[in-house]
Design a protein around this motif. Sequence first.
Motif, PDB file in Angstrom:
ATOM      1  N   GLU A  35      -2.597  -8.630   7.744  1.00  0.00           N
ATOM      2  CA  GLU A  35      -1.823  -8.068   6.625  1.00  0.00           C
ATOM      3  C   GLU A  35      -0.342  -8.391   6.779  1.00  0.00           C
ATOM      4  OE1 GLU A  35      -2.656  -3.874   6.472  1.00  0.00           O
ATOM      5  OE2 GLU A  35      -4.811  -4.224   6.242  1.00  0.00           O
ATOM      6  N   HIS A  36       0.205  -8.156   7.962  1.00  0.00           N
ATOM      7  CA  HIS A  36       1.622  -8.446   8.200  1.00  0.00           C
ATOM      8  C   HIS A  36       1.889  -9.949   8.124  1.00  0.00           C
ATOM      9  CE1 HIS A  36       2.943  -4.411   9.280  1.00  0.00           C
ATOM     10  NE2 HIS A  36       1.865  -4.283  10.033  1.00  0.00           N
ATOM     11  N   ASN A  37       1.014 -10.735   8.717  1.00  0.00           N
ATOM     12  CA  ASN A  37       1.194 -12.184   8.741  1.00  0.00           C
ATOM     13  C   ASN A  37       1.126 -12.773   7.338  1.00  0.00           C
ATOM     14  OD1 ASN A  37       1.569 -14.417  10.684  1.00  0.00           O
ATOM     15  ND2 ASN A  37      -0.301 -15.176   9.719  1.00  0.00           N
ATOM     16  N   ASP A  38       0.229 -12.263   6.496  1.00  0.00           N
ATOM     17  CA  ASP A  38       0.132 -12.750   5.117  1.00  0.00           C
ATOM     18  C   ASP A  38       1.441 -12.522   4.371  1.00  0.00           C
ATOM     19  OD1 ASP A  38      -2.467 -13.561   5.573  1.00  0.00           O
ATOM     20  OD2 ASP A  38      -3.391 -11.944   4.391  1.00  0.00           O
ATOM     21  N   ARG A  39       2.047 -11.345   4.566  1.00  0.00           N
ATOM     22  CA  ARG A  39       3.324 -11.079   3.903  1.00  0.00           C
ATOM     23  C   ARG A  39       4.402 -12.044   4.404  1.00  0.00           C
ATOM     24  NH1 ARG A  39       1.388  -5.638   4.079  1.00  0.00           N
ATOM     25  NH2 ARG A  39       2.421  -5.193   6.061  1.00  0.00           N
ATOM     26  N   LEU A  40       4.378 -12.334   5.694  1.00  0.00           N
ATOM     27  CA  LEU A  40       5.350 -13.289   6.235  1.00  0.00           C
ATOM     28  C   LEU A  40       5.135 -14.682   5.657  1.00  0.00           C
ATOM     29  CD1 LEU A  40       5.448 -12.184   9.967  1.00  0.00           C
ATOM     30  CD2 LEU A  40       7.270 -11.901   8.264  1.00  0.00           C
ATOM     31  N   MET A  41       3.899 -15.079   5.486  1.00  0.00           N
ATOM     32  CA  MET A  41       3.610 -16.390   4.904  1.00  0.00           C
ATOM     33  C   MET A  41       4.089 -16.463   3.453  1.00  0.00           C
ATOM     34  SD  MET A  41      -0.095 -17.140   6.680  1.00  0.00           S
ATOM     35  CE  MET A  41      -0.539 -18.334   5.459  1.00  0.00           C
ATOM     36  N   ASN A  42       4.087 -15.334   2.763  1.00  0.00           N
ATOM     37  CA  ASN A  42       4.537 -15.311   1.365  1.00  0.00           C
ATOM     38  C   ASN A  42       6.023 -15.610   1.226  1.00  0.00           C
ATOM     39  OD1 ASN A  42       1.970 -14.763   0.449  1.00  0.00           O
ATOM     40  ND2 ASN A  42       2.309 -12.556   0.293  1.00  0.00           N
ATOM     41  N   ILE A  43       6.786 -15.472   2.300  1.00  0.00           N
ATOM     42  CA  ILE A  43       8.218 -15.774   2.254  1.00  0.00           C
ATOM     43  C   ILE A  43       8.443 -17.221   1.840  1.00  0.00           C
ATOM     44  CG2 ILE A  43      10.311 -16.016   3.674  1.00  0.00           C
ATOM     45  CD1 ILE A  43       9.243 -13.666   5.370  1.00  0.00           C
ATOM     46  N   ALA A  44       7.540 -18.113   2.228  1.00  0.00           N
ATOM     47  CA  ALA A  44       7.687 -19.544   1.941  1.00  0.00           C
ATOM     48  C   ALA A  44       7.374 -19.894   0.493  1.00  0.00           C
ATOM     49  CB  ALA A  44       6.790 -20.349   2.878  1.00  0.00           C
ATOM     50  N   ASP A  48       9.924 -18.197  -8.046  1.00  0.00           N
ATOM     51  CA  ASP A  48       9.264 -18.070  -9.354  1.00  0.00           C
ATOM     52  C   ASP A  48       7.752 -18.283  -9.238  1.00  0.00           C
ATOM     53  OD1 ASP A  48       9.314 -20.757  -8.752  1.00  0.00           O
ATOM     54  OD2 ASP A  48       9.966 -21.396 -10.746  1.00  0.00           O
ATOM     55  N   PHE A  49       7.192 -17.880  -8.099  1.00  0.00           N
ATOM     56  CA  PHE A  49       5.762 -18.047  -7.878  1.00  0.00           C
ATOM     57  C   PHE A  49       4.993 -17.378  -9.011  1.00  0.00           C
ATOM     58  CE2 PHE A  49       1.699 -17.006  -5.670  1.00  0.00           C
ATOM     59  CZ  PHE A  49       1.293 -18.298  -5.398  1.00  0.00           C
ATOM     60  N   LYS A  50       3.922 -18.007  -9.428  1.00  0.00           N
ATOM     61  CA  LYS A  50       3.116 -17.610 -10.581  1.00  0.00           C
ATOM     62  C   LYS A  50       2.605 -16.170 -10.503  1.00  0.00           C
ATOM     63  CE  LYS A  50      -1.107 -19.304 -12.745  1.00  0.00           C
ATOM     64  NZ  LYS A  50      -2.038 -20.420 -12.793  1.00  0.00           N
ATOM     65  N   TYR A  51       2.307 -15.691  -9.301  1.00  0.00           N
ATOM     66  CA  TYR A  51       1.746 -14.360  -9.129  1.00  0.00           C
ATOM     67  C   TYR A  51       2.725 -13.469  -8.386  1.00  0.00           C
ATOM     68  CZ  TYR A  51      -2.532 -16.891 -10.205  1.00  0.00           C
ATOM     69  OH  TYR A  51      -3.473 -17.677 -10.800  1.00  0.00           O
ATOM     70  N   GLU A  54       3.735  -9.733  -2.251  1.00  0.00           N
ATOM     71  CA  GLU A  54       4.565  -8.923  -1.369  1.00  0.00           C
ATOM     72  C   GLU A  54       5.064  -9.828  -0.250  1.00  0.00           C
ATOM     73  OE1 GLU A  54       4.308  -4.679   1.052  1.00  0.00           O
ATOM     74  OE2 GLU A  54       2.515  -5.476   0.090  1.00  0.00           O
ATOM     75  N   ARG A  55       6.385  -9.879  -0.101  1.00  0.00           N
ATOM     76  CA  ARG A  55       6.974 -10.757   0.905  1.00  0.00           C
ATOM     77  C   ARG A  55       7.304  -9.964   2.166  1.00  0.00           C
ATOM     78  NH1 ARG A  55       8.192 -15.661  -1.850  1.00  0.00           N
ATOM     79  NH2 ARG A  55       7.949 -15.352  -4.085  1.00  0.00           N
ATOM     80  N   ASP A  60       7.554  -6.666   9.447  1.00  0.00           N
ATOM     81  CA  ASP A  60       6.313  -7.439   9.530  1.00  0.00           C
ATOM     82  C   ASP A  60       6.357  -8.405  10.713  1.00  0.00           C
ATOM     83  OD1 ASP A  60       4.713  -6.592   7.187  1.00  0.00           O
ATOM     84  OD2 ASP A  60       6.414  -7.375   6.049  1.00  0.00           O
ATOM     85  N   ALA A  61       7.493  -9.065  10.893  1.00  0.00           N
ATOM     86  CA  ALA A  61       7.618 -10.010  12.010  1.00  0.00           C
ATOM     87  C   ALA A  61       7.471  -9.286  13.346  1.00  0.00           C
ATOM     88  CB  ALA A  61       8.956 -10.738  11.932  1.00  0.00           C
ATOM     89  N   LEU A  62       8.090  -8.125  13.474  1.00  0.00           N
ATOM     90  CA  LEU A  62       7.975  -7.360  14.719  1.00  0.00           C
ATOM     91  C   LEU A  62       6.541  -6.877  14.943  1.00  0.00           C
ATOM     92  CD1 LEU A  62      11.286  -5.325  14.502  1.00  0.00           C
ATOM     93  CD2 LEU A  62      10.778  -7.218  16.076  1.00  0.00           C
ATOM     94  N   ALA A  63       5.895  -6.455  13.873  1.00  0.00           N
ATOM     95  CA  ALA A  63       4.502  -5.999  13.992  1.00  0.00           C
ATOM     96  C   ALA A  63       3.606  -7.144  14.454  1.00  0.00           C
ATOM     97  CB  ALA A  63       4.016  -5.435  12.665  1.00  0.00           C
ATOM     98  N   VAL A  64       3.795  -8.336  13.909  1.00  0.00           N
ATOM     99  CA  VAL A  64       2.985  -9.488  14.308  1.00  0.00           C
ATOM    100  C   VAL A  64       3.194  -9.795  15.791  1.00  0.00           C
ATOM    101  CG1 VAL A  64       2.752 -11.999  14.027  1.00  0.00           C
ATOM    102  CG2 VAL A  64       2.723 -10.520  12.024  1.00  0.00           C
TER     103      VAL A  64
END
Length: 158
Positions: A35-44, A48-51, A54-55, A60-64
């Motif tokens: 869950e935390h890693n997915d949010r971190l990946m969304n940063i990239a 104007d992403f289509k959907y 949650e970034r 999140d980085a500390l939790a990972v």
Amino acid sequence: MTVHEHQHWKSLTIRRPDDVPVATPLAWQIDKHTEHNDRLMNIALPADFKYEVERGDAGDALAVIALRESMRRDIEAGRGVRVREAIGLGATWNEVAAALDVSPDAARTLLREWADGQHNLYLRDVEHGQNRPLGLNPDQHAAMLALTELGDDEAARQ
């Protein structure tokens, strides 16, 4: 683990490996990590992403980082148990060594160190008057050490 324990786990904020309660299943840790890693990946993703996504943030980085360390520790702590199981179920030291990507002597050392730690746990519990001491009693410890004397291609008698 109960549903209540899982709900409690889901609500915890993890920032240090010690924030993970003892005996938390690896699968739960992996889920929270994902869950935390997915949010971190969304940063990239583009702004104007289509959907709507949650970034991630510093939390999140500390939790990972903390969850990876907790999982690394749990996996490391389980190595001796798994070596004992493999040898006890008929694997040879060469097979165990290959699975660990180490020499047979290094695999034996791993089991020996684990057995010594479990024996020390038993002795401490006995010293503190525990009715049901954890770890390996002297006979069990000796049996573990005897396994380390098997030849590289010799299987334990089952």
